[in-house]
Design a protein around this motif. Sequence first.
Motif, PDB file in Angstrom:
ATOM      1  N   ILE A 142      44.318  33.571 -58.463  1.00 18.57           N
ATOM      2  CA  ILE A 142      45.597  32.846 -58.474  1.00 18.57           C
ATOM      3  C   ILE A 142      45.713  31.948 -59.707  1.00 18.57           C
ATOM      4  O   ILE A 142      46.772  31.839 -60.312  1.00 18.57           O
ATOM      5  CB  ILE A 142      45.733  31.995 -57.187  1.00 18.57           C
ATOM      6  N   GLN A 143      44.618  31.295 -60.078  1.00 19.54           N
ATOM      7  CA  GLN A 143      44.626  30.289 -61.160  1.00 19.54           C
ATOM      8  C   GLN A 143      43.459  30.568 -62.111  1.00 19.54           C
ATOM      9  O   GLN A 143      42.445  29.887 -62.083  1.00 19.54           O
ATOM     10  CB  GLN A 143      44.498  28.891 -60.548  1.00 19.54           C
ATOM     11  N   PRO A 144      43.582  31.571 -62.969  1.00 18.19           N
ATOM     12  CA  PRO A 144      42.420  32.031 -63.747  1.00 18.19           C
ATOM     13  C   PRO A 144      42.003  31.139 -64.912  1.00 18.19           C
ATOM     14  O   PRO A 144      40.949  31.379 -65.502  1.00 18.19           O
ATOM     15  CB  PRO A 144      42.880  33.401 -64.254  1.00 18.19           C
ATOM     16  N   ASP A 145      42.775  30.112 -65.235  1.00 17.91           N
ATOM     17  CA  ASP A 145      42.470  29.298 -66.411  1.00 17.91           C
ATOM     18  C   ASP A 145      42.007  27.892 -66.049  1.00 17.91           C
ATOM     19  O   ASP A 145      42.222  26.943 -66.810  1.00 17.91           O
ATOM     20  CB  ASP A 145      43.703  29.214 -67.321  1.00 17.91           C
ATOM     21  N   THR A 146      41.354  27.743 -64.911  1.00 16.22           N
ATOM     22  CA  THR A 146      40.876  26.437 -64.457  1.00 16.22           C
ATOM     23  C   THR A 146      39.358  26.427 -64.450  1.00 16.22           C
ATOM     24  O   THR A 146      38.727  27.156 -63.673  1.00 16.22           O
ATOM     25  CB  THR A 146      41.424  26.119 -63.054  1.00 16.22           C
ATOM     26  N   ALA A 147      38.764  25.591 -65.286  1.00 19.51           N
ATOM     27  CA  ALA A 147      37.317  25.617 -65.507  1.00 19.51           C
ATOM     28  C   ALA A 147      36.522  25.338 -64.240  1.00 19.51           C
ATOM     29  O   ALA A 147      35.492  25.968 -63.982  1.00 19.51           O
ATOM     30  CB  ALA A 147      36.939  24.611 -66.597  1.00 19.51           C
ATOM     31  N   GLU A 148      36.983  24.371 -63.414  1.00 18.94           N
ATOM     32  CA  GLU A 148      36.188  23.972 -62.250  1.00 18.94           C
ATOM     33  C   GLU A 148      36.004  25.109 -61.251  1.00 18.94           C
ATOM     34  O   GLU A 148      35.016  25.127 -60.499  1.00 18.94           O
ATOM     35  CB  GLU A 148      36.800  22.756 -61.563  1.00 18.94           C
ATOM     36  N   LEU A 149      36.916  26.067 -61.247  1.00 19.91           N
ATOM     37  CA  LEU A 149      36.768  27.206 -60.340  1.00 19.91           C
ATOM     38  C   LEU A 149      35.561  28.047 -60.717  1.00 19.91           C
ATOM     39  O   LEU A 149      34.800  28.496 -59.858  1.00 19.91           O
ATOM     40  CB  LEU A 149      38.032  28.080 -60.358  1.00 19.91           C
ATOM     41  N   TYR A 150      35.386  28.254 -62.012  1.00 24.29           N
ATOM     42  CA  TYR A 150      34.248  29.048 -62.494  1.00 24.29           C
ATOM     43  C   TYR A 150      32.927  28.287 -62.302  1.00 24.29           C
ATOM     44  O   TYR A 150      31.889  28.904 -62.039  1.00 24.29           O
ATOM     45  CB  TYR A 150      34.447  29.424 -63.958  1.00 24.29           C
ATOM     46  N   VAL A 151      32.982  26.965 -62.423  1.00 25.95           N
ATOM     47  CA  VAL A 151      31.775  26.164 -62.176  1.00 25.95           C
ATOM     48  C   VAL A 151      31.316  26.355 -60.736  1.00 25.95           C
ATOM     49  O   VAL A 151      30.141  26.646 -60.468  1.00 25.95           O
ATOM     50  CB  VAL A 151      32.016  24.666 -62.455  1.00 25.95           C
ATOM     51  N   LYS A 152      32.253  26.207 -59.800  1.00 23.26           N
ATOM     52  CA  LYS A 152      31.870  26.330 -58.393  1.00 23.26           C
ATOM     53  C   LYS A 152      31.390  27.738 -58.075  1.00 23.26           C
ATOM     54  O   LYS A 152      30.371  27.903 -57.386  1.00 23.26           O
ATOM     55  CB  LYS A 152      33.041  25.948 -57.480  1.00 23.26           C
ATOM     56  N   ARG A 153      32.095  28.748 -58.598  1.00 29.04           N
ATOM     57  CA  ARG A 153      31.648  30.112 -58.302  1.00 29.04           C
ATOM     58  C   ARG A 153      30.299  30.381 -58.953  1.00 29.04           C
ATOM     59  O   ARG A 153      29.466  31.097 -58.387  1.00 29.04           O
ATOM     60  CB  ARG A 153      32.686  31.146 -58.738  1.00 29.04           C
ATOM     61  N   GLY A 154      30.058  29.814 -60.126  1.00 28.62           N
ATOM     62  CA  GLY A 154      28.751  29.952 -60.763  1.00 28.62           C
ATOM     63  C   GLY A 154      27.641  29.367 -59.911  1.00 28.62           C
ATOM     64  O   GLY A 154      26.559  29.959 -59.773  1.00 28.62           O
ATOM     65  N   ILE A 155      27.894  28.208 -59.313  1.00 31.56           N
ATOM     66  CA  ILE A 155      26.903  27.582 -58.431  1.00 31.56           C
ATOM     67  C   ILE A 155      26.645  28.466 -57.209  1.00 31.56           C
ATOM     68  O   ILE A 155      25.499  28.638 -56.773  1.00 31.56           O
ATOM     69  CB  ILE A 155      27.386  26.178 -58.008  1.00 31.56           C
ATOM     70  N   SER A 161      21.780  35.196 -60.932  1.00 29.16           N
ATOM     71  CA  SER A 161      21.768  34.247 -62.046  1.00 29.16           C
ATOM     72  C   SER A 161      22.543  34.734 -63.259  1.00 29.16           C
ATOM     73  O   SER A 161      23.231  33.950 -63.921  1.00 29.16           O
ATOM     74  CB  SER A 161      20.318  33.941 -62.441  1.00 29.16           C
ATOM     75  N   GLU A 162      22.436  36.005 -63.589  1.00 27.13           N
ATOM     76  CA  GLU A 162      23.150  36.547 -64.754  1.00 27.13           C
ATOM     77  C   GLU A 162      24.657  36.413 -64.564  1.00 27.13           C
ATOM     78  O   GLU A 162      25.389  36.048 -65.492  1.00 27.13           O
ATOM     79  CB  GLU A 162      22.759  38.002 -64.990  1.00 27.13           C
ATOM     80  N   GLU A 163      25.123  36.723 -63.357  1.00 30.53           N
ATOM     81  CA  GLU A 163      26.556  36.592 -63.078  1.00 30.53           C
ATOM     82  C   GLU A 163      26.972  35.123 -63.093  1.00 30.53           C
ATOM     83  O   GLU A 163      28.089  34.789 -63.513  1.00 30.53           O
ATOM     84  CB  GLU A 163      26.889  37.223 -61.723  1.00 30.53           C
ATOM     85  N   ALA A 164      26.087  34.253 -62.627  1.00 28.52           N
ATOM     86  CA  ALA A 164      26.389  32.816 -62.664  1.00 28.52           C
ATOM     87  C   ALA A 164      26.579  32.345 -64.098  1.00 28.52           C
ATOM     88  O   ALA A 164      27.506  31.575 -64.398  1.00 28.52           O
ATOM     89  CB  ALA A 164      25.258  32.034 -61.991  1.00 28.52           C
ATOM     90  N   ILE A 165      25.725  32.825 -65.005  1.00 29.70           N
ATOM     91  CA  ILE A 165      25.848  32.444 -66.416  1.00 29.70           C
ATOM     92  C   ILE A 165      27.196  32.872 -66.977  1.00 29.70           C
ATOM     93  O   ILE A 165      27.829  32.133 -67.741  1.00 29.70           O
ATOM     94  CB  ILE A 165      24.684  33.030 -67.244  1.00 29.70           C
ATOM     95  N   VAL A 166      27.666  34.052 -66.579  1.00 27.35           N
ATOM     96  CA  VAL A 166      28.973  34.530 -67.049  1.00 27.35           C
ATOM     97  C   VAL A 166      30.069  33.548 -66.629  1.00 27.35           C
ATOM     98  O   VAL A 166      30.967  33.215 -67.416  1.00 27.35           O
ATOM     99  CB  VAL A 166      29.266  35.944 -66.505  1.00 27.35           C
ATOM    100  N   ASP A 167      30.003  33.063 -65.378  1.00 30.49           N
ATOM    101  CA  ASP A 167      31.004  32.103 -64.921  1.00 30.49           C
ATOM    102  C   ASP A 167      30.874  30.757 -65.637  1.00 30.49           C
ATOM    103  O   ASP A 167      31.882  30.138 -66.000  1.00 30.49           O
ATOM    104  CB  ASP A 167      30.894  31.910 -63.408  1.00 30.49           C
ATOM    105  N   PHE A 168      29.650  30.300 -65.852  1.00 27.97           N
ATOM    106  CA  PHE A 168      29.476  29.039 -66.587  1.00 27.97           C
ATOM    107  C   PHE A 168      29.962  29.192 -68.032  1.00 27.97           C
ATOM    108  O   PHE A 168      30.565  28.265 -68.594  1.00 27.97           O
ATOM    109  CB  PHE A 168      28.018  28.592 -66.554  1.00 27.97           C
TER     110      PHE A 168
END
Length: 243
Positions: free
Chosen positions: A127-140, A148-155
Amino acid sequence: MTFKNILKKISFSLYLASFSILLVNCTGSSDAFLEKAKEQLKQGKAREAIEYLNQAIDKDPNNAKAFNMRGAANFELKDFTTALLDYEQAIKLDPNNYQPYFNRASVKMEKSDWEGAFQDCSKAITIQPDTAELYVKRGIILAALQKSEEAIVDFDKAIQLNPKEVNALYNRGNIYFQFGDFDKSLADFTAAVKADNKFAKAYYGLGIVQQKRGQSDDSCLSFKMANRLGYTDAKLAIDSFCK
């Protein structure tokens, strides 16, 4: 001013406050109660916020923002079951708003429902692909799922959107450390403390990687900074490495 006049002044002030609350209760719109609740939450008064949000919902049972905010207030009070119900109602009323999905992911993380949290975060990102905090949470979440590799992609994506996203830098630095890539880990922890010079955990992480690299003096400075900022594990590191 006499004591009697002081009492009169206090009584009048209390009357005005009571009258103001009564006036809001009688004439306030759902959004007016929402704004009052927002003020309470900013002051850390979650229970008071819920009272206003209950009234906002009474005025307008379709106010998705009120349900989402009440979920946040219940989350602060650690009433995760009620928070979950509020977020689910917010999603039902406004399925194209990313916030209740993002917030519901936090509840699922508390319940160790990592797959469910991942799905909610992914929906929020759709829904909101340009919000950094979403990728941080999904990375965690991905890190918790041992991806871990996929987490790095999100970070990476979070940092691309916001180069000073300290939580992305810190968490990516942790993963690089686990991989034994101390150069990249050092770079991320260093960037994190530059972006936020009060980020105690990042100073501690920086001290650990510096110790691994044989930079004893630098590591002790980092541990001491983490300790000054209140990170409790730093004291043990100082006792172990900085004698």
